[in-house]
Design a protein around this motif. Structure first.
Motif, PDB file in Angstrom:
ATOM      1  N   SER A  71       0.856  -1.140   0.079  1.00 16.77           N
ATOM      2  CA  SER A  71      -0.003   0.109   0.044  1.00 16.77           C
ATOM      3  C   SER A  71       0.716   1.298  -0.039  1.00 16.77           C
ATOM      4  CB  SER A  71      -0.788   0.073   1.129  1.00 16.77           C
ATOM      5  OG  SER A  71      -0.333   0.113   2.215  1.00 16.77           O
ATOM      6  N   SER A  72       2.034   1.061   0.680  1.00 17.93           N
ATOM      7  CA  SER A  72       2.865   2.438   0.687  1.00 17.93           C
ATOM      8  C   SER A  72       3.358   2.645  -0.801  1.00 17.93           C
ATOM      9  CB  SER A  72       3.980   2.186   1.682  1.00 17.93           C
ATOM     10  OG  SER A  72       3.480   2.113   3.260  1.00 17.93           O
ATOM     11  N   SER A  73       3.531   1.580  -1.417  1.00 15.97           N
ATOM     12  CA  SER A  73       4.402   1.867  -2.607  1.00 15.97           C
ATOM     13  C   SER A  73       3.549   2.575  -3.474  1.00 15.97           C
ATOM     14  CB  SER A  73       4.557   0.476  -3.393  1.00 15.97           C
ATOM     15  OG  SER A  73       3.330  -0.080  -3.807  1.00 15.97           O
ATOM     16  N   PHE A  74       1.997   2.937  -3.374  1.00 16.38           N
ATOM     17  CA  PHE A  74       1.093   3.625  -4.025  1.00 16.38           C
ATOM     18  C   PHE A  74       0.866   5.022  -3.434  1.00 16.38           C
ATOM     19  CE2 PHE A  74       0.096  -0.828  -5.204  1.00 16.38           C
ATOM     20  CZ  PHE A  74       0.253  -0.639  -6.738  1.00 16.38           C
ATOM     21  N   LYS A  75       1.716   5.527  -2.418  1.00 17.39           N
ATOM     22  CA  LYS A  75       1.347   6.553  -1.629  1.00 17.39           C
ATOM     23  C   LYS A  75       2.631   7.489  -1.957  1.00 17.39           C
ATOM     24  CE  LYS A  75      -0.571   4.604   2.348  1.00 17.39           C
ATOM     25  NZ  LYS A  75      -0.444   4.433   4.330  1.00 17.39           N
ATOM     26  N   ASN A  76       2.148   8.896  -1.737  1.00 16.74           N
ATOM     27  CA  ASN A  76       3.569   9.989  -1.734  1.00 16.74           C
ATOM     28  C   ASN A  76       4.144   9.759  -0.445  1.00 16.74           C
ATOM     29  OD1 ASN A  76       2.661  11.131  -4.325  1.00 16.74           O
ATOM     30  ND2 ASN A  76       0.707  11.908  -3.039  1.00 16.74           N
ATOM     31  N   ASN A  77       5.460  10.183  -0.335  1.00 14.26           N
ATOM     32  CA  ASN A  77       6.276  10.523   0.861  1.00 14.26           C
ATOM     33  C   ASN A  77       5.526  10.947   2.022  1.00 14.26           C
ATOM     34  OD1 ASN A  77       8.296   8.668   0.083  1.00 14.26           O
ATOM     35  ND2 ASN A  77       9.433  10.719  -0.927  1.00 14.26           N
ATOM     36  N   VAL A  78       4.962  12.247   1.725  1.00 11.71           N
ATOM     37  CA  VAL A  78       4.174  12.782   2.817  1.00 11.71           C
ATOM     38  C   VAL A  78       2.941  11.737   3.436  1.00 11.71           C
ATOM     39  CG1 VAL A  78       2.845  14.581   3.368  1.00 11.71           C
ATOM     40  CG2 VAL A  78       4.369  14.990   1.487  1.00 11.71           C
ATOM     41  N   ASP A  79       2.116  11.064   2.838  1.00 10.54           N
ATOM     42  CA  ASP A  79       1.424   9.961   3.243  1.00 10.54           C
ATOM     43  C   ASP A  79       2.123   8.992   4.011  1.00 10.54           C
ATOM     44  OD1 ASP A  79      -0.923  11.649   2.207  1.00 10.54           O
ATOM     45  OD2 ASP A  79      -0.888  10.674   0.454  1.00 10.54           O
ATOM     46  N   ILE A  80       2.951   8.467   3.459  1.00  9.22           N
ATOM     47  CA  ILE A  80       3.798   7.307   4.113  1.00  9.22           C
ATOM     48  C   ILE A  80       4.348   7.654   5.678  1.00  9.22           C
ATOM     49  CG2 ILE A  80       5.982   5.766   3.919  1.00  9.22           C
ATOM     50  CD1 ILE A  80       5.591   6.019   0.864  1.00  9.22           C
ATOM     51  N   THR A  81       4.935   8.985   5.626  1.00 12.48           N
ATOM     52  CA  THR A  81       5.564   9.308   6.909  1.00 12.48           C
ATOM     53  C   THR A  81       4.526  10.055   7.763  1.00 12.48           C
ATOM     54  OG1 THR A  81       6.037  11.371   6.113  1.00 12.48           O
ATOM     55  CG2 THR A  81       7.674   9.732   5.928  1.00 12.48           C
ATOM     56  N   ALA A  82       3.274  10.191   7.531  1.00 17.52           N
ATOM     57  CA  ALA A  82       2.294  11.002   8.253  1.00 17.52           C
ATOM     58  C   ALA A  82       1.960  10.123   9.555  1.00 17.52           C
ATOM     59  CB  ALA A  82       1.062  11.152   7.196  1.00 17.52           C
ATOM     60  N   TYR A  83       1.655  11.110  10.561  1.00 20.26           N
ATOM     61  CA  TYR A  83       1.274  10.450  11.843  1.00 20.26           C
ATOM     62  C   TYR A  83      -0.004  11.247  12.254  1.00 20.26           C
ATOM     63  CZ  TYR A  83       1.150   8.340  16.392  1.00 20.26           C
ATOM     64  OH  TYR A  83       1.095   7.616  17.642  1.00 20.26           O
ATOM     65  N   PRO A  84      -0.932  10.429  12.654  1.00 21.51           N
ATOM     66  CA  PRO A  84      -1.115   8.924  12.642  1.00 21.51           C
ATOM     67  C   PRO A  84      -1.351   8.582  11.318  1.00 21.51           C
ATOM     68  CG  PRO A  84      -3.361  10.191  12.980  1.00 21.51           C
ATOM     69  CD  PRO A  84      -2.216  11.168  13.015  1.00 21.51           C
ATOM     70  N   PRO A  85      -1.087   7.262  10.956  1.00 20.17           N
ATOM     71  CA  PRO A  85      -0.870   6.709   9.421  1.00 20.17           C
ATOM     72  C   PRO A  85      -2.275   7.002   8.555  1.00 20.17           C
ATOM     73  CG  PRO A  85      -0.512   4.987  11.044  1.00 20.17           C
ATOM     74  CD  PRO A  85      -0.878   6.275  12.008  1.00 20.17           C
ATOM     75  N   VAL A  86      -2.023   7.343   7.468  1.00 20.66           N
ATOM     76  CA  VAL A  86      -3.173   7.557   6.315  1.00 20.66           C
ATOM     77  C   VAL A  86      -3.454   6.223   5.953  1.00 20.66           C
ATOM     78  CG1 VAL A  86      -3.561   8.818   4.228  1.00 20.66           C
ATOM     79  CG2 VAL A  86      -1.931   9.883   5.895  1.00 20.66           C
ATOM     80  N   ILE A  87      -4.692   6.041   6.297  1.00 23.50           N
ATOM     81  CA  ILE A  87      -5.485   4.898   5.722  1.00 23.50           C
ATOM     82  C   ILE A  87      -6.062   4.728   4.264  1.00 23.50           C
ATOM     83  CG2 ILE A  87      -6.818   3.022   6.258  1.00 23.50           C
ATOM     84  CD1 ILE A  87      -4.523   3.042   8.112  1.00 23.50           C
ATOM     85  N   LEU A  88      -6.773   5.906   4.286  1.00 15.46           N
ATOM     86  CA  LEU A  88      -7.523   6.447   2.835  1.00 15.46           C
ATOM     87  C   LEU A  88      -6.701   7.379   2.230  1.00 15.46           C
ATOM     88  CD1 LEU A  88     -11.238   6.705   4.243  1.00 15.46           C
ATOM     89  CD2 LEU A  88      -9.995   4.874   3.065  1.00 15.46           C
ATOM     90  N   PHE A  89      -6.242   7.383   0.994  1.00 12.13           N
ATOM     91  CA  PHE A  89      -5.445   8.005   0.285  1.00 12.13           C
ATOM     92  C   PHE A  89      -5.601   7.687  -1.394  1.00 12.13           C
ATOM     93  CE2 PHE A  89      -3.327   4.027   0.597  1.00 12.13           C
ATOM     94  CZ  PHE A  89      -2.787   3.612  -0.744  1.00 12.13           C
ATOM     95  N   LYS A  90      -5.216   8.888  -2.071  1.00 11.07           N
ATOM     96  CA  LYS A  90      -5.310   8.792  -3.531  1.00 11.07           C
ATOM     97  C   LYS A  90      -3.910   8.087  -4.017  1.00 11.07           C
ATOM     98  CE  LYS A  90      -5.903  11.760  -7.468  1.00 11.07           C
ATOM     99  NZ  LYS A  90      -5.800  13.000  -8.100  1.00 11.07           N
ATOM    100  N   PRO A  91      -4.059   6.834  -4.460  1.00 11.58           N
ATOM    101  CA  PRO A  91      -3.128   6.014  -5.140  1.00 11.58           C
ATOM    102  C   PRO A  91      -2.319   6.788  -6.358  1.00 11.58           C
ATOM    103  CG  PRO A  91      -5.144   4.853  -4.936  1.00 11.58           C
ATOM    104  CD  PRO A  91      -5.695   6.204  -4.531  1.00 11.58           C
ATOM    105  N   THR A  92      -1.055   6.667  -6.315  1.00 10.90           N
ATOM    106  CA  THR A  92      -0.250   6.958  -7.416  1.00 10.90           C
ATOM    107  C   THR A  92       0.655   6.045  -7.694  1.00 10.90           C
ATOM    108  OG1 THR A  92       1.217   8.649  -8.000  1.00 10.90           O
ATOM    109  CG2 THR A  92       1.188   7.934  -5.662  1.00 10.90           C
ATOM    110  N   LEU A  93       0.962   6.129  -9.299  1.00  9.64           N
ATOM    111  CA  LEU A  93       1.940   5.192  -9.839  1.00  9.64           C
ATOM    112  C   LEU A  93       3.349   5.806 -10.040  1.00  9.64           C
ATOM    113  CD1 LEU A  93      -0.301   3.311 -12.691  1.00  9.64           C
ATOM    114  CD2 LEU A  93       0.597   2.232 -10.478  1.00  9.64           C
ATOM    115  N   ASN A  94       3.657   6.900  -9.373  1.00  8.06           N
ATOM    116  CA  ASN A  94       4.842   7.700  -9.484  1.00  8.06           C
ATOM    117  C   ASN A  94       6.127   6.828  -8.985  1.00  8.06           C
ATOM    118  OD1 ASN A  94       3.719   9.896 -11.199  1.00  8.06           O
ATOM    119  ND2 ASN A  94       3.195  11.295  -9.061  1.00  8.06           N
ATOM    120  N   ASN A  95       5.709   6.367  -7.926  1.00  9.93           N
ATOM    121  CA  ASN A  95       7.107   5.413  -7.598  1.00  9.93           C
ATOM    122  C   ASN A  95       7.397   4.343  -8.356  1.00  9.93           C
ATOM    123  OD1 ASN A  95       6.692   7.082  -4.877  1.00  9.93           O
ATOM    124  ND2 ASN A  95       5.035   5.912  -4.060  1.00  9.93           N
ATOM    125  N   TYR A  96       6.530   3.781  -8.840  1.00  8.45           N
ATOM    126  CA  TYR A  96       6.743   2.818  -9.877  1.00  8.45           C
ATOM    127  C   TYR A  96       7.479   3.298 -11.098  1.00  8.45           C
ATOM    128  CZ  TYR A  96       4.667  -0.607  -6.899  1.00  8.45           C
ATOM    129  OH  TYR A  96       4.173  -1.550  -5.905  1.00  8.45           O
TER     130      TYR A  96
END
Length: 274
Positions: free
Chosen positions: A30-55
């Protein structure tokens, strides 16, 4: 009522174990489809807009296709060489009771990788192997045989020992040679073990990074080493790291899924002596 409580308790334990084992994997994917901001967010972001930019960035910024090819070359040939050397060795150990050789192969598997890495590195540096891509591939393949060959030997010994000796004695009476016994009798009867040895050797070799970390050059670098490039001294590209880790995990996962029946059959058969 007592049976119902038993089943409820059993399923609760299964769910806890599944979360313990699969939770980190699901988080990685799931983190591979997140932006870095969402990955490091606290509390963890469960609902997010998926992105393919990392791949996409993996193949834009890095020659990731070449790294994938390198991993398959090193892993494939080291697995093949481990089978070519390890299967006949296991047969000889099982039939002629060469326990000392079996112990040596076990010690090679138990020894830390750095014990072999230092001599390999000295040889590679002295012969300038890393400056030649073909020689560097060959060096990495031979180094990975330290992982694959002992594994094959110890997995196959039990399969060859489970083959009744009477079967081979009957073939000898009919004029079969020692190599004929191996290729016509022993190998066909130990195919489940061969499948298990192939899959496990591939997985262990695919995931191993110590030899490549010291011996590979830029043109022969496999996937496992490239993952370190996403972690810097002051920052880390967590999205890229999670995407790379997901891709690294896929071949072993796909191979295990397709070979699942053979693995279960092989691991069960290897525990039964004839």
């Amino acid at each position: 009522m007592q049976n119902k409580r038993y089943y409820v308790g059993a399923y609760v334990q299964y769910i806890i174990l599944a979360l313990a084992f699969l939770g980190p994997v699901l988080w990685m994917v799931s983190s591979s489809f997140k932006n870095n901001v969402d990955i490091t967010a606290y509390p963890p972001v469960i609902l997010f807009k998926p992105t393919l930019n990392n791949y996409l960035n993996l193949f834009r910024v890095y020659p990731f296709g070449q790294y994938i090819l390198n991993s398959f070359i090193i892993t494939g040939f080291s697995t093949l060489l481990g089978l070519i050397l390890g299967v006949p060795a296991a047969y000889a150990i099982a039939r002629f009771r060469l326990n000392s050789i079996a112990l040596l192969s076990l010690l090679a598997r138990m020894a830390p990788g750095v014990l072999f890495l230092i001599p390999w590195y000295i040889i590679s540096t002295s012969l300038h192997i890393s400056s030649n891509d073909f020689a560097d591939y060959l060096s990495l393949i031979l180094a990975h045989c330290v992982i694959t060959m002992p594994l094959v030997v110890w997995l196959m010994i039990s399969y060859f020992e489970s083959i009744p000796i009477d079967t081979e004695e009957s073939a000898v009476i009919d004029g079969c040679s020692r190599w004929g016994l191996f290729f016509r009798i022993a190998l066909p009867l130990s195919l489940p073990g061969l499948a298990v040895s192939t899959v496990l050797s591939f997985i262990f070799s695919w995931n191993y990074f110590l030899f490549a970390l010291a011996l590979a050059n830029n043109a022969t670098m496999p996937l496992t080493v490239i993952a370190f490039n996403f972690i810097g001294e002051g920052s880390a590209d967590w999205g890229g790291l999670m995407a790379a880790s997901t891709i690294i995990s896929l071949p072993a996962l796909i191979l295990t899924i397709f070979a699942q029946k053979l693995l279960i059959k092989g691991l069960t058969a290897g525990a039964i002596k004839g």
